[in-house]
Scaffold this motif. Structure first.
Motif, PDB file in Angstrom:
ATOM      1  N   UNK A  98      -3.678 -10.844   8.788  1.00 54.29           N
ATOM      2  CA  UNK A  98      -3.181 -11.074   7.429  1.00 54.29           C
ATOM      3  C   UNK A  98      -4.278 -11.585   6.507  1.00 54.29           C
ATOM      4  N   UNK A  99      -5.336 -12.203   7.076  1.00 50.24           N
ATOM      5  CA  UNK A  99      -6.448 -12.663   6.245  1.00 50.24           C
ATOM      6  C   UNK A  99      -7.189 -11.494   5.616  1.00 50.24           C
ATOM      7  N   UNK A 130      -5.165 -15.020  10.890  1.00 50.93           N
ATOM      8  CA  UNK A 130      -4.133 -15.318   9.890  1.00 50.93           C
ATOM      9  C   UNK A 130      -4.712 -15.921   8.609  1.00 50.93           C
ATOM     10  N   UNK A 131      -3.946 -15.836   7.552  1.00 53.97           N
ATOM     11  CA  UNK A 131      -4.302 -16.525   6.314  1.00 53.97           C
ATOM     12  C   UNK A 131      -4.100 -18.025   6.529  1.00 53.97           C
ATOM     13  N   UNK A 136      -0.450 -18.807   2.579  1.00 58.46           N
ATOM     14  CA  UNK A 136      -0.005 -17.789   3.538  1.00 58.46           C
ATOM     15  C   UNK A 136       0.028 -16.373   2.976  1.00 58.46           C
ATOM     16  N   UNK A 137       0.185 -16.218   1.680  1.00 54.60           N
ATOM     17  CA  UNK A 137       0.233 -14.883   1.080  1.00 54.60           C
ATOM     18  C   UNK A 137      -1.122 -14.412   0.570  1.00 54.60           C
ATOM     19  N   UNK A 138      -2.142 -15.235   0.704  1.00 52.69           N
ATOM     20  CA  UNK A 138      -3.467 -14.845   0.242  1.00 52.69           C
ATOM     21  C   UNK A 138      -3.560 -14.687  -1.257  1.00 52.69           C
ATOM     22  N   UNK A 139      -2.669 -15.360  -1.975  1.00 52.15           N
ATOM     23  CA  UNK A 139      -2.618 -15.185  -3.433  1.00 52.15           C
ATOM     24  C   UNK A 139      -3.830 -15.775  -4.127  1.00 52.15           C
ATOM     25  N   UNK A 140      -4.347 -16.887  -3.598  1.00 54.27           N
ATOM     26  CA  UNK A 140      -5.467 -17.556  -4.269  1.00 54.27           C
ATOM     27  C   UNK A 140      -6.716 -16.688  -4.262  1.00 54.27           C
ATOM     28  N   UNK A 248      -4.274  -6.016  -2.433  1.00 50.72           N
ATOM     29  CA  UNK A 248      -3.764  -5.197  -1.331  1.00 50.72           C
ATOM     30  C   UNK A 248      -4.907  -4.830  -0.391  1.00 50.72           C
ATOM     31  N   UNK A 249      -5.513  -3.678  -0.622  1.00 48.69           N
ATOM     32  CA  UNK A 249      -6.692  -3.230   0.135  1.00 48.69           C
ATOM     33  C   UNK A 249      -7.204  -1.964  -0.532  1.00 48.69           C
ATOM     34  N   UNK A 250      -8.505  -1.711  -0.500  1.00 44.00           N
ATOM     35  CA  UNK A 250      -9.032  -0.488  -1.128  1.00 44.00           C
ATOM     36  C   UNK A 250      -8.398   0.785  -0.570  1.00 44.00           C
TER      37      UNK A 250
END
Length: 327
Positions: A98-99, A130-131, A136-140, A248-250
Motif C-alpha cells: 500500500x506504500x 504498508x503505509x 493509512x491512505x497515503x494522502x499526505x 494513484x499510480x502512473x
C-alpha cells in the motif's frame, strides 16, 4: 486596444478552464490498470490457472514470474512489481504494498478476490510494505506534489521579479530549495510522522523537487522574459500535477499520460519521495535524473540569459570581466 483586451480575456479564461478540466478530469475518469507490473509466484503447475485468470483482463497486468513467496516479496520491496499472487497449500495469497499506492493495493484485492470467489476459494492478503499508521491512505504524500510545485513557481518568480541575475539568482534558488527541503522533512517526517525513510534523503527530495521547478521558471524567464514564468507554471500545474499519478499510480493513467507525467517534476517528485520514504531508495535513479536535468538546465538558462542580456547591452558580466583582466 481595450476592446482587444476584453476579447482576449473573454476567450482566454474559458480556454484555460477547458484545459484545466481536461487535464484533471480526463485522466481521473480513465483510471484503470494498464500493464501494471504484477507478480505470480509458485510452481508453474500451481500458478497456471491464476495466470490464465489474470490475463483475461486484457492489457491490465504485466505478469512477472517468481519461484516462491520470498522472491516475490523481494520484487515488491525493490518496486519491480506492485504486488504478487502466491500459490500456497492453503490457496492463493495476495501480497500488496500500500506504500507504493493504496489505490493499486485496493484494486488488486478486488480483482484477485473476485477471481478467488469465482473459484470457490478465499484469498489471504498480506501488506508487505504498508503505509504509515499515521497516514493509512497515503494522502499526505500525494498532497505534497502541489505545494512543492507552488513553492518552486513562487521562488522562481520572486527571483525574476526582484531582478536577481546570474550567480546571485542561482544562489538564491539553491538556498531557497535547500530550506524548502529542510522544512518539508521537518513537517512530514519529524512532526506528522507520515514519512518513515531516511530524513536527509527525504529533505533532499523535497529540495530537489522545488529546485527543479524554480530553476525552470527563472531560467525560461531569463531567456524569454516574464512570459517564461507563466509558461512553466502552466506546464507544471496543468500537466505535471494531474499527470503525476501521485494519487494513484502512473500505470493507472491513460497512455501516454503516465509516461509524460514521470518526465515532469511533480511526477518524478512523487515517485522519488515514495522510493526514499518507504522502499530504501529502490528505483530512485530515474526520478533523480529527471529532477536533476530540470534543475541543471534551468540554472544553466539563468546564467546564459544573464550573459546574453549583458552582451546585448554592450557590457561584460563580472565573471567574464575578471577572466579578461587576468588574461
Amino acid at each position: 486596444m481595450s476592446t482587444r483586451r476584453t476579447i482576449a480575456v473573454v476567450v482566454l479564461v474559458p480556454l484555460l478552464a477547458a484545459l484545466a478540466l481536461w487535464a484533471f478530469a480526463w485522466p481521473a475518469a480513465r483510471t484503470a490498470p494498464r500493464d501494471l507490473p504484477l507478480g505470480v509466484a509458485g510452481p508453474a503447475t500451481a500458478t497456471a490457472q491464476m495466470e490464465k485468470q489474470l490475463r483475461q483482463h486484457e492489457g491490465a497486468f504485466e505478469i512477472h514470474h517468481y519461484a516462491d513467496e520470498a522472491a516475490a516479496r523481494t520484487a515488491i520491496e525493490d518496486r519491480t512489481v506492485y504486488g504478487a499472487v502466491v500459490a500456497t497449500a492453503r490457496g492463493p495469497e495476495l501480497l500488496t504494498a500500500s506504500a507504493a499506492s493504496p489505490v493499486v493495493a485496493q484494486l488488486l484485492q478486488q480483482a484477485v478476490g473476485r477471481q478467488a470467489a469465482a473459484s470457490g476459494t478465499g484469498v489471504r492478503t498480506v501488506d508487505v510494505v504498508p503505509t504509515p499508521a499515521s497516514d493509512p491512505r497515503g494522502a499526505t504524500l500525494s498532497s505534497s506534489v502541489l505545494p512543492l510545485a507552488l513553492a518552486g513557481i513562487i521562488a522562481g518568480a520572486m527571483v525574476t521579479l526582484h531582478g536577481l541575475r546570474g550567480f546571485r539568482a542561482v544562489t538564491a534558488l539553491v538556498v531557497s530549495a535547500a530550506l524548502v527541503g529542510v522544512v518539508g522533512a521537518a513537517l512530514a517526517h519529524s512532526w506528522l510522522g507520515v514519512l518513515t525513510g531516511n530524513w536527509w534523503a527525504e529533505a533532499g527530495t523535497f529540495g530537489l523537487s522545488s529546485l527543479a521547478v524554480s530553476a525552470a521558471v527563472a531560467g525560461l524567464a531569463a531567456l524569454v522574459g516574464y512570459a517564461g514564468i507563466g509558461a512553466v507554471a502552466l506546464v507544471v500545474m496543468f500537466l505535471g500535477n494531474p499527470f503525476s499519478g501521485a494519487a494513484s499510480a502512473p500505470q493507472l493513467l491513460p497512455d501516454p499520460v503516465g509516461t509524460i507525467g514521470q518526465w515532469l517534476p511533480p511526477g518524478a517528485s512523487a515517485t522519488l519521495l515514495r522510493s526514499v520514504s518507504f522502499f530504501d531508495g529502490a528505483t530512485a535513479t530515474g526520478p533523480v535524473l529527471t529532477l536533476t536535468w530540470w534543475a541543471a538546465l534551468g540554472l544553466g538558462a539563468v546564467i546564459l540569459g544573464n550573459a546574453l542580456k549583458a552582451r546585448a547591452k554592450g557590457t561584460v558580466p563580472a565573471g567574464e570581466r575578471d577572466l579578461t583582466s587576468v588574461g
